[in-house]
Design an enzyme around this catalytic site. Sequence first.
Site, PDB file in Angstrom:
ATOM      1  N   ARG A   1       0.823  -1.215   0.000  1.00 26.37           N
ATOM      2  CA  ARG A   1       0.000   0.000   0.000  1.00 26.37           C
ATOM      3  C   ARG A   1       0.852   1.258   0.000  1.00 26.37           C
ATOM      4  NH1 ARG A   1      -4.903  -2.187   3.767  1.00 26.37           N
ATOM      5  NH2 ARG A   1      -6.163  -2.894   2.022  1.00 26.37           N
TER       6      ARG A   1
ATOM      7  N   LYS B   1     -20.268 -16.118   0.192  1.00 26.64           N
ATOM      8  CA  LYS B   1     -21.717 -16.031   0.292  1.00 26.64           C
ATOM      9  C   LYS B   1     -22.391 -15.253  -0.824  1.00 26.64           C
ATOM     10  CE  LYS B   1     -22.733 -14.748   4.600  1.00 26.64           C
ATOM     11  NZ  LYS B   1     -22.252 -14.036   5.786  1.00 26.64           N
TER      12      LYS B   1
ATOM     13  N   GLY C   1     -10.885  -8.382  -1.594  1.00 25.19           N
ATOM     14  CA  GLY C   1      -9.673  -8.573  -0.796  1.00 25.19           C
ATOM     15  C   GLY C   1      -9.127  -9.983  -0.853  1.00 25.19           C
TER      16      GLY C   1
ATOM     17  N   GLY D   1     -13.521  -3.872  -0.226  1.00 22.74           N
ATOM     18  CA  GLY D   1     -14.916  -3.429  -0.153  1.00 22.74           C
ATOM     19  C   GLY D   1     -15.231  -2.373  -1.192  1.00 22.74           C
TER      20      GLY D   1
HETATM   21  P1  ADP Z   1     -13.490 -11.411  -1.679  1.00 21.92           P
HETATM   22  O1  ADP Z   1     -12.849 -10.958  -0.383  1.00 21.92           O
HETATM   23  O2  ADP Z   1     -12.485 -11.536  -2.779  1.00 21.92           O
HETATM   24  O3  ADP Z   1     -14.682 -10.590  -2.046  1.00 21.92           O
HETATM   25  P2  ADP Z   1     -15.040 -13.432  -0.327  1.00 21.92           P
HETATM   26  O4  ADP Z   1     -14.715 -12.792   0.978  1.00 21.92           O
HETATM   27  O5  ADP Z   1     -16.425 -13.351  -0.816  1.00 21.92           O
HETATM   28  O6  ADP Z   1     -14.019 -12.916  -1.458  1.00 21.92           O
HETATM   29  O7  ADP Z   1     -14.708 -14.980  -0.274  1.00 21.92           O
HETATM   30  C1  ADP Z   1     -13.480 -15.507   0.114  1.00 21.92           C
HETATM   31  C2  ADP Z   1     -13.656 -16.654   1.044  1.00 21.92           C
HETATM   32  O8  ADP Z   1     -14.562 -17.607   0.508  1.00 21.92           O
HETATM   33  C3  ADP Z   1     -12.370 -17.382   1.274  1.00 21.92           C
HETATM   34  O9  ADP Z   1     -12.027 -17.296   2.637  1.00 21.92           O
HETATM   35  C4  ADP Z   1     -12.671 -18.819   0.873  1.00 21.92           C
HETATM   36  O10 ADP Z   1     -12.094 -19.764   1.737  1.00 21.92           O
HETATM   37  C5  ADP Z   1     -14.166 -18.872   0.962  1.00 21.92           C
HETATM   38  N1  ADP Z   1     -14.744 -19.942   0.139  1.00 21.92           N
HETATM   39  C6  ADP Z   1     -14.623 -20.110  -1.185  1.00 21.92           C
HETATM   40  N2  ADP Z   1     -15.255 -21.231  -1.594  1.00 21.92           N
HETATM   41  C7  ADP Z   1     -15.781 -21.789  -0.487  1.00 21.92           C
HETATM   42  C8  ADP Z   1     -16.550 -22.968  -0.247  1.00 21.92           C
HETATM   43  N3  ADP Z   1     -16.892 -23.793  -1.233  1.00 21.92           N
HETATM   44  N4  ADP Z   1     -16.930 -23.225   1.027  1.00 21.92           N
HETATM   45  C9  ADP Z   1     -16.575 -22.386   2.023  1.00 21.92           C
HETATM   46  N5  ADP Z   1     -15.864 -21.270   1.865  1.00 21.92           N
HETATM   47  C10 ADP Z   1     -15.469 -20.970   0.629  1.00 21.92           C
END
Ligand code: ADP
Length: 431
Positions: free
Chosen positions: A37, A234, A387, A410
């Site tokens: 950063r 999610k 992230g 975010g």
């Molecule tokens: P970002 O931060 O890039 O927006 P998210 O926070 O939505 O991404 O998702 C990342 C998390 O999702 C990771 O910690 C990963 O382990 C989890 N994840 C991905 N696939 C699965 C799964 N099938 N079951 C449980 N957790 C999952």
Amino acid sequence: MYNKKSVEDIEVRGKRVLVRCDFNVPMKDGVITDTKRIVGALPTIKYLSEHGARLILCSHMGRPHNIFNEKVKLDKKEKKKVEELPEDQRDAAAAEYLEKAKGDVTKFSLKPVAEKLAELLGMPVKMASDVVGPDAKAKAAALSDGEILLLENVRFHAEETKNDPDFAKELASLAEIFVNDAFGTAHRAHASTAGVADYLPAVCGFLIQKEIKIMGDALENPVRPFVAILGGAKVSDKIGVINNLLEKVDTLIIGGGMAYTFMRAMGNATGTSLCEDDKLDLARELMAKAKEKGVDFLLPVDNFIGREYKEDTPYMRIYSDAIPDGWMGLDIGPITQDLFAKTLIGAGTVIWNGPMGVSEWEHFASGTRSVAEAVAESGAISIIGGGDSAAAVETLGFADRMTHISTGGGASLEFLEGLELPGIACLMDKE
Ligand code: ADP
Ligand code: MG
């Protein structure tokens, strides 16, 4: 979309310029563990210094107590713990927490950032011991052209996150121009990210300029075919993103934990996979919308499933319509990996948010790795938002093969949702 003035559109020589940076760096025992950063902020800082501006940098770091405020309060967790105690012990416990809070002055100080920044720039960076107090005011007033001052953590004031107008005005009074270059906090309307723009001419730095150019172009005017890949934990976190991208993309690929809500909505059993039962109708609506818009909508056809949510859990490969009870989907399977990779060949623009599985664990990283490889090979303009997605692409070694990895988790999601970001909306438009 945004068409904002940048540091290049304004005369800065001899002016005091307040620059909001994202210096919220990871620290361990007082040592910065990742300087990305700070490095990201260098182009704007160098430009301003070379053009004779008097720089007053500011940033937040972590979530400290409001120790520069007259009334230091307990944070939510501490308050709850105190309330759980018998009544006669509460005052003493609260006093103890407040005493400990004083340690935030060193724990969340930006001083190590000033030192690292000085090292990276090869020039001195002065450090103020406060934000809008006497030290900051004196040091800001004493700056010569090209010199750099860093203020203390703006979140030592509770007024920062409340976007208190008096605090914003006082912060603004240190300077004559405001530059926002902190994309990571641009989705927050705080005093130092948006409030100060009420009192100063405000423009963006190079980091924000790049983020809004690349992501804005992709959303507004994508090279087609335009493919979005969404994954992560999610569906509920990403409803806005899915909705907005369905208006724009040719193909939507879904993987990760969120895929199982869609699979369940289609009538498949998903065992103990992450599944949001209250989002099944929404999942059906989104699939109907994809159909109506003519968007190709791809879900995993096979999966790696595990017995438990554990790194060393027993696992096996299974088709999406055959997930047994007591097993959970933790990654996309090899057939799906091939299918997604084939879909990505010839893509013009790819936006990717959300890992395809629990990529932090080696056994469940192959889906994310193979998609990263396919995106890299595709030759498309590739944009990574989120992230955990950025971290996954970096850890797996594909960072330098992507066109752009957004610096804001975010903030990049809200941008992809088509929401207005207060830290950007407050800046002056180009004529
Ligand atoms: P970002 O931060 O890039 O927006 P998210 O926070 O939505 O991404 O998702 C990342 C998390 O999702 C990771 O910690 C990963 O382990 C989890 N994840 C991905 N696939 C699965 C799964 N099938 N079951 C449980 N957790 C999952
Ligand atoms: Mg995340």
